[in-house]
Design a protein around this motif. Structure first.
Motif, PDB file in Angstrom:
ATOM      1  N   GLY A  11      43.962  42.108  26.611  1.00  0.00           N
ATOM      2  CA  GLY A  11      43.738  43.144  27.620  1.00  0.00           C
ATOM      3  C   GLY A  11      43.608  44.515  26.996  1.00  0.00           C
ATOM      4  N   ALA A  12      42.950  44.575  25.823  1.00  0.00           N
ATOM      5  CA  ALA A  12      42.932  45.812  25.040  1.00  0.00           C
ATOM      6  C   ALA A  12      41.667  46.635  25.216  1.00  0.00           C
ATOM      7  CB  ALA A  12      43.129  45.490  23.555  1.00  0.00           C
TER       8      ALA A  12
ATOM      9  N   ALA B 123      47.541  41.732  28.673  1.00  0.00           N
ATOM     10  CA  ALA B 123      46.635  41.599  29.815  1.00  0.00           C
ATOM     11  C   ALA B 123      47.419  41.393  31.116  1.00  0.00           C
ATOM     12  CB  ALA B 123      45.684  40.428  29.591  1.00  0.00           C
ATOM     13  N   GLY B 124      47.013  42.109  32.154  1.00  0.00           N
ATOM     14  CA  GLY B 124      47.679  41.963  33.443  1.00  0.00           C
ATOM     15  C   GLY B 124      46.859  42.577  34.562  1.00  0.00           C
ATOM     16  N   ILE B 125      47.195  42.188  35.791  1.00  0.00           N
ATOM     17  CA  ILE B 125      46.510  42.712  36.965  1.00  0.00           C
ATOM     18  C   ILE B 125      47.546  43.067  38.029  1.00  0.00           C
ATOM     19  CG2 ILE B 125      44.408  41.386  36.565  1.00  0.00           C
ATOM     20  CD1 ILE B 125      45.361  39.485  38.819  1.00  0.00           C
TER      21      ILE B 125
ATOM     22  N   ASP C 238      39.872  35.062  27.694  1.00  0.00           N
ATOM     23  CA  ASP C 238      40.461  34.867  29.013  1.00  0.00           C
ATOM     24  C   ASP C 238      41.850  34.289  28.776  1.00  0.00           C
ATOM     25  OD1 ASP C 238      41.353  33.933  31.452  1.00  0.00           O
ATOM     26  OD2 ASP C 238      39.487  32.940  31.998  1.00  0.00           O
ATOM     27  N   VAL C 239      42.900  35.036  29.094  1.00  0.00           N
ATOM     28  CA  VAL C 239      44.248  34.613  28.734  1.00  0.00           C
ATOM     29  C   VAL C 239      44.707  33.373  29.490  1.00  0.00           C
ATOM     30  CG1 VAL C 239      44.933  36.929  28.027  1.00  0.00           C
ATOM     31  CG2 VAL C 239      45.350  36.189  30.396  1.00  0.00           C
ATOM     32  N   THR C 240      43.973  32.971  30.528  1.00  0.00           N
ATOM     33  CA  THR C 240      44.348  31.765  31.264  1.00  0.00           C
ATOM     34  C   THR C 240      43.721  30.511  30.664  1.00  0.00           C
ATOM     35  OG1 THR C 240      42.503  31.885  32.850  1.00  0.00           O
ATOM     36  CG2 THR C 240      44.495  33.134  33.381  1.00  0.00           C
TER      37      THR C 240
ATOM     38  N   THR D 247      41.140  42.045  21.959  1.00  0.00           N
ATOM     39  CA  THR D 247      40.637  41.005  22.845  1.00  0.00           C
ATOM     40  C   THR D 247      40.697  41.478  24.290  1.00  0.00           C
ATOM     41  OG1 THR D 247      42.684  39.795  23.370  1.00  0.00           O
ATOM     42  CG2 THR D 247      41.620  39.298  21.264  1.00  0.00           C
ATOM     43  N   ASP D 248      39.750  40.988  25.068  1.00  0.00           N
ATOM     44  CA  ASP D 248      39.691  41.332  26.487  1.00  0.00           C
ATOM     45  C   ASP D 248      38.799  40.309  27.164  1.00  0.00           C
ATOM     46  OD1 ASP D 248      40.388  44.179  28.086  1.00  0.00           O
ATOM     47  OD2 ASP D 248      38.835  42.967  29.028  1.00  0.00           O
ATOM     48  N   VAL D 249      38.999  40.097  28.450  1.00  0.00           N
ATOM     49  CA  VAL D 249      38.104  39.211  29.190  1.00  0.00           C
ATOM     50  C   VAL D 249      36.705  39.822  29.256  1.00  0.00           C
ATOM     51  CG1 VAL D 249      38.624  40.181  31.472  1.00  0.00           C
ATOM     52  CG2 VAL D 249      37.952  37.765  31.252  1.00  0.00           C
ATOM     53  N   ASP D 250      36.634  41.151  29.160  1.00  0.00           N
ATOM     54  CA  ASP D 250      35.375  41.893  29.121  1.00  0.00           C
ATOM     55  C   ASP D 250      35.006  42.127  27.655  1.00  0.00           C
ATOM     56  OD1 ASP D 250      33.333  43.790  29.112  1.00  0.00           O
ATOM     57  OD2 ASP D 250      34.190  44.968  30.744  1.00  0.00           O
TER      58      ASP D 250
END
Length: 257
Positions: free
Chosen positions: A9-10, A87-89, A60-62, A32-35
């Motif tokens: 989530g960086a 990473a979090g939402i 994708d951390v999942t 790393t990031d999902v984007d």
């Protein structure tokens, strides 16, 4: 010798501040990031004065297989000295109205994602005999339930703190330390969304909510991502090698335990 850290989530917010500060202090960073584009943009802006060759990867951390690929690749090529599960939402709604699909998504990323990435990182560290360090981003909301409209988030962050302790206990025999860091009201794009959500739920303005948060913080200001990043560098340093299973509060006194 340059040490290597992976941060999830960086691509923005707290994670971006973390990798920026770590690079400035000589760490070689895998952003790393999902984007993927956000991760790339961030990595290209990092300090390389110590001769580091920063990298970026989509993650994708999942996704357990994806997390394992990242951890194993970094461990084999560069050496995996540290992993930060950041990473979090968040999503705001009254408990009575909180939709279960949002709850599941929050748990998947905020808690299950930390479990998946922590497991991948620890397995890679154990396999390569790296006495590394893992840090999980929790929240001051992981220590108190007296926070409105964030029941799913609170539950997930309480889980992160418990998971951190469990990981620390079991991984100690391998020389791996595990801690969590607990931010308060942090000025990030996620906070901007939360200001609007909370204002709507309270029937007031975003500016009024922001002032409430400042008033709730004894040090009298909104927390900056750099405040967390600097605390993180301590947890990853040799000075913290005998600290494990802790949840470090970095919140300006907004919650004290």
């Amino acid at each position: 010798m340059t040490k290597t850290v992976v941060v999830t989530g960086a691509g923005s917010g707290i994670g971006k501040a973390m990798v920026t500060e770590l690079a400035r202090r000589g760490w070689q960073v895998v952003v790393t990031d999902v984007d993927e584009q956000a991760a790339k943009n961030c990595s290209q802006q990092l300090d390389t004065a110590a001769g580091q060759r920063h990298e970026y990867l989509q993650l994708d951390v999942t996704d357990p297989a994806g997390a394992a690929r990242v951890a194993d690749d970094v461990a084999d090529r560069l050496g995996l000295d540290a992993w930060v599960s950041n990473a979090g939402i968040s999503f705001m709604e009254r408990f009575l109205d909180m939709p279960l699909d949002r709850v599941e998504k929050t748990f998947d990323i905020n808690l299950k994602g930390v479990f998946i990435c922590g497991q991948a990182a620890a397995r890679a560290m154990v396999r390569t005999k790296s006495k590394g360090t893992i840090v999980n981003t929790a929240s001051m909301g992981g220590k108190q339930g007296r926070v409105p409209f964030l029941s799913d988030y609170i539950a997930s962050k309480f889980g992160v703190i418990g998971l951190t302790q469990s990981m620390a206990y079991e991984l100690a025999e391998h020389g791996i330390t595990v801690n969590s860091i607990c931010p308060g009201y942090v000025a990030t794009p996620m906070q901007e969304r939360e200001l609007e959500w909370e204002a709507s739920l309270r029937g007031t303005t975003a500016e009024a909510v922001k002032q409430m948060w400042i008033d709730d913080t004894p040090l009298g200001r909104v927390e900056q991502p750099e405040d967390i990043a600097k605390a993180l560098t301590f947890l990853l340093s040799e000075d913290a090698r005998f600290i494990t299973g802790e949840a470090l509060a970095v919140n300006g006194g907004a919650f004290m335990d």
